[in-house]
Scaffold this motif. Structure first.
Motif, PDB file in Angstrom:
ATOM      1  N   UNK A 148       0.832  -1.204   0.000  1.00  0.00           N
ATOM      2  CA  UNK A 148       0.000   0.000   0.000  1.00  0.00           C
ATOM      3  C   UNK A 148       0.871   1.259   0.000  1.00  0.00           C
ATOM      4  N   UNK A 149       1.836   1.292   0.916  1.00  0.00           N
ATOM      5  CA  UNK A 149       2.711   2.474   0.980  1.00  0.00           C
ATOM      6  C   UNK A 149       3.498   2.606  -0.321  1.00  0.00           C
TER       7      UNK A 149
ATOM      8  N   UNK B  27      -5.619  12.609  -5.441  1.00  0.00           N
ATOM      9  CA  UNK B  27      -4.687  13.336  -6.311  1.00  0.00           C
ATOM     10  C   UNK B  27      -5.411  13.990  -7.481  1.00  0.00           C
TER      11      UNK B  27
ATOM     12  N   UNK C 125       1.183   3.775  -3.169  1.00  0.00           N
ATOM     13  CA  UNK C 125       0.689   5.144  -2.955  1.00  0.00           C
ATOM     14  C   UNK C 125       1.797   6.168  -3.166  1.00  0.00           C
TER      15      UNK C 125
ATOM     16  N   UNK D  84      -1.584  10.880   3.736  1.00  0.00           N
ATOM     17  CA  UNK D  84      -1.377   9.664   4.545  1.00  0.00           C
ATOM     18  C   UNK D  84      -1.159   8.482   3.604  1.00  0.00           C
ATOM     19  N   UNK D  85       0.075   8.019   3.539  1.00  0.00           N
ATOM     20  CA  UNK D  85       0.394   6.938   2.619  1.00  0.00           C
ATOM     21  C   UNK D  85      -0.121   5.583   3.089  1.00  0.00           C
ATOM     22  N   UNK D  86      -0.061   5.374   4.377  1.00  0.00           N
ATOM     23  CA  UNK D  86      -0.382   4.036   4.875  1.00  0.00           C
ATOM     24  C   UNK D  86      -1.859   3.861   5.173  1.00  0.00           C
ATOM     25  N   UNK D  87      -2.550   4.969   5.411  1.00  0.00           N
ATOM     26  CA  UNK D  87      -3.928   4.837   5.863  1.00  0.00           C
ATOM     27  C   UNK D  87      -4.946   4.872   4.738  1.00  0.00           C
ATOM     28  N   UNK D  88      -4.497   5.196   3.530  1.00  0.00           N
ATOM     29  CA  UNK D  88      -5.440   5.268   2.411  1.00  0.00           C
ATOM     30  C   UNK D  88      -5.160   4.149   1.419  1.00  0.00           C
ATOM     31  N   UNK D  89      -6.234   3.738   0.748  1.00  0.00           N
ATOM     32  CA  UNK D  89      -6.036   2.715  -0.285  1.00  0.00           C
ATOM     33  C   UNK D  89      -5.559   3.408  -1.566  1.00  0.00           C
ATOM     34  N   UNK D  90      -5.103   2.605  -2.502  1.00  0.00           N
ATOM     35  CA  UNK D  90      -4.592   3.110  -3.783  1.00  0.00           C
ATOM     36  C   UNK D  90      -5.664   3.929  -4.512  1.00  0.00           C
ATOM     37  N   UNK D  91      -6.890   3.397  -4.493  1.00  0.00           N
ATOM     38  CA  UNK D  91      -8.001   4.087  -5.162  1.00  0.00           C
ATOM     39  C   UNK D  91      -8.257   5.445  -4.500  1.00  0.00           C
TER      40      UNK D  91
ATOM     41  N   UNK E  66      -6.115   7.282  -2.886  1.00  0.00           N
ATOM     42  CA  UNK E  66      -5.014   8.195  -3.204  1.00  0.00           C
ATOM     43  C   UNK E  66      -5.163   8.734  -4.628  1.00  0.00           C
ATOM     44  N   UNK E  67      -5.510   7.843  -5.554  1.00  0.00           N
ATOM     45  CA  UNK E  67      -5.707   8.283  -6.940  1.00  0.00           C
ATOM     46  C   UNK E  67      -6.815   9.330  -7.025  1.00  0.00           C
TER      47      UNK E  67
ATOM     48  N   UNK F 294      -5.705  -4.313  -0.982  1.00  0.00           N
ATOM     49  CA  UNK F 294      -4.624  -3.320  -1.087  1.00  0.00           C
ATOM     50  C   UNK F 294      -5.081  -2.098  -1.883  1.00  0.00           C
ATOM     51  N   UNK F 295      -5.776  -2.368  -2.977  1.00  0.00           N
ATOM     52  CA  UNK F 295      -6.148  -1.278  -3.887  1.00  0.00           C
ATOM     53  C   UNK F 295      -7.384  -0.516  -3.400  1.00  0.00           C
TER      54      UNK F 295
ATOM     55  N   UNK G 280     -12.409   5.554 -11.902  1.00  0.00           N
ATOM     56  CA  UNK G 280     -12.543   5.008 -10.543  1.00  0.00           C
ATOM     57  C   UNK G 280     -14.007   4.691 -10.219  1.00  0.00           C
TER      58      UNK G 280
END
Lengths: 165, 197
Positions: free
Chosen positions: A62-63, B114, A66, B101-108, B110-111, A136-137, B195
């Protein structure tokens, strides 16, 4: 064991994966190294707040992912590189020609995909199940399946177009 | 290359290339220095401009009684409000750069974050550009009045110079900057649509 030692031990297990993830999102070896450092830095920053109930690999993926997309989006605004004092950072050896060409080949395929698709493919290539990819996603298992089918079709279409050309 | 071919190529890649010497404390020190310098460089121009504006707007307020005319006083107050708004926009951008927050959010997530940040940033950029131009004119009018006791607003030559200049500025914004602005917004909107589906 100190927190730093425990962190290093954790990272040692997943270093290869981190490197591959960084390489998938960057073109140039120096960017790859930059991104790799950034991922490690962010992992180190969030290591203290990392909750053990989440799978360690999920946290690392995840990190890594991201940070990679953030790096990709923000990199144009930041100066590409700032010379670092050699005593602060020892540079890794650049990949050899054969490895570089393998990477270029993979990246040519991946570049046609969107960032979301690229993330899904990365995890798929790492042998993650749809359920794990979803966790993860941030998508449901079925949604990952649908998107994976679309990605496969996209890649197939590209091969057909290439052959026709 | 099909997905199976991609998988084979992927598995053939070596996974160990990073240096053994990349200890977290070293990385932390190096990156802290890099972030500080990076932010300084990107923000320097905009922060410098705000400081210059702040100085001149401050001068206008300090000599408010020299303005004499009500419309010039309104312009001075408008300049203060505009400057305050520009500073606020800059602060929002700074907070956006740091809050992540890199660790607390999912990839989706974050996308999505952004993409939304990009749209917001592009809209702010256009607003900032137009407001900065207006502020420049107002500051010029106020400074000339305070230090030369000359009212530019009542001077036809000033308007004859300003009008073509403003027209050129508008054309530049419309044809050059807006084009890039629309392109960036469309890309971010495409991500958001992807998304959702």
């Amino acid at each position: 064991m100190t927190q730093e030692a425990a962190f290093i031990q954790t990272i040692q297990q997943y270093r290869g994966i981190l490197y591959k993830a960084a390489a998938l999102y960057t073109d140039r070896p120096e960017d790859r190294e930059d991104l790799m450092q950034e991922i490690l830095y962010q992992l180190w920053k969030s290591y203290g707040s990392f909750r053990q109930e989440a799978a360690r690999s999920t946290w690392i993926y995840r990190v890594a992912m991201n940070v990679s997309i953030h790096y990709l989006k923000q990199n144009r605004k930041r100066p590409r590189t700032v010379a670092l004092a050699p005593e602060l950072l020892e540079r890794a050896a650049p990949p050899d020609e054969a490895e570089q060409s393998r990477w270029d080949n993979i990246r040519r395929q991946i570049d046609t995909l969107s960032l979301l698709e690229r993330g899904i493919v990365l995890l798929y290539l790492e042998d993650k199940s749809y359920r794990e990819i979803g966790a993860i996603v941030g998508l449901s298992e079925s949604n990952v399946g649908t998107r994976m089918a679309r990605i496969k079709a996209k890649l197939k279409k590209r091969i057909t177009e290439k052959k026709q050309a | 290359m099909s997905i199976e071919g991609l998988k084979q190529a992927w598995d053939a890649l070596p996974g160990e290339t990073a240096s053994e010497a990349l200890r977290p404390t070293r990385i932390q020190n190096a990156l802290r220095a890099r972030y500080r310098r990076g932010i300084h460089r990107t923000m320097l121009l905009e922060l410098g401009l705000l400081l210059v504006y702040g100085y001149f707007v401050g001068l206008s307020l300090f000599r408010f009684d020299h303005l004499e005319k009500p419309y010039l006083e309104i312009l001075a107050l408008g300049a203060v409000a505009t400057l305050g708004y520009l500073i606020l926009l800059q602060l929002i951008r700074l907070v956006g750069l740091f809050r992540f927050a890199y660790a607390e959010q999912s990839y989706v997530e974050v996308l999505e974050g952004l993409a939304r940040q990009r749209i917001r940033h592009e809209r702010f950029r256009l607003t900032k550009l137009v407001l900065s131009y207006l502020l420049l004119i107002v500051v010029a009018i106020l400074q000339v009045k305070i230090y030369n006791e000359y009212d530019l607003v009542r001077e036809p030559r000033f308007w004859w110079t300003l009008l073509p200049l403003s027209l050129a500025f508008l054309l530049l914004v419309r044809h050059r900057i807006r084009k890039y602005h629309q392109k960036a917004i469309s890309a971010a909107e495409r991500t958001l649509r992807e998304l959702e589906t």
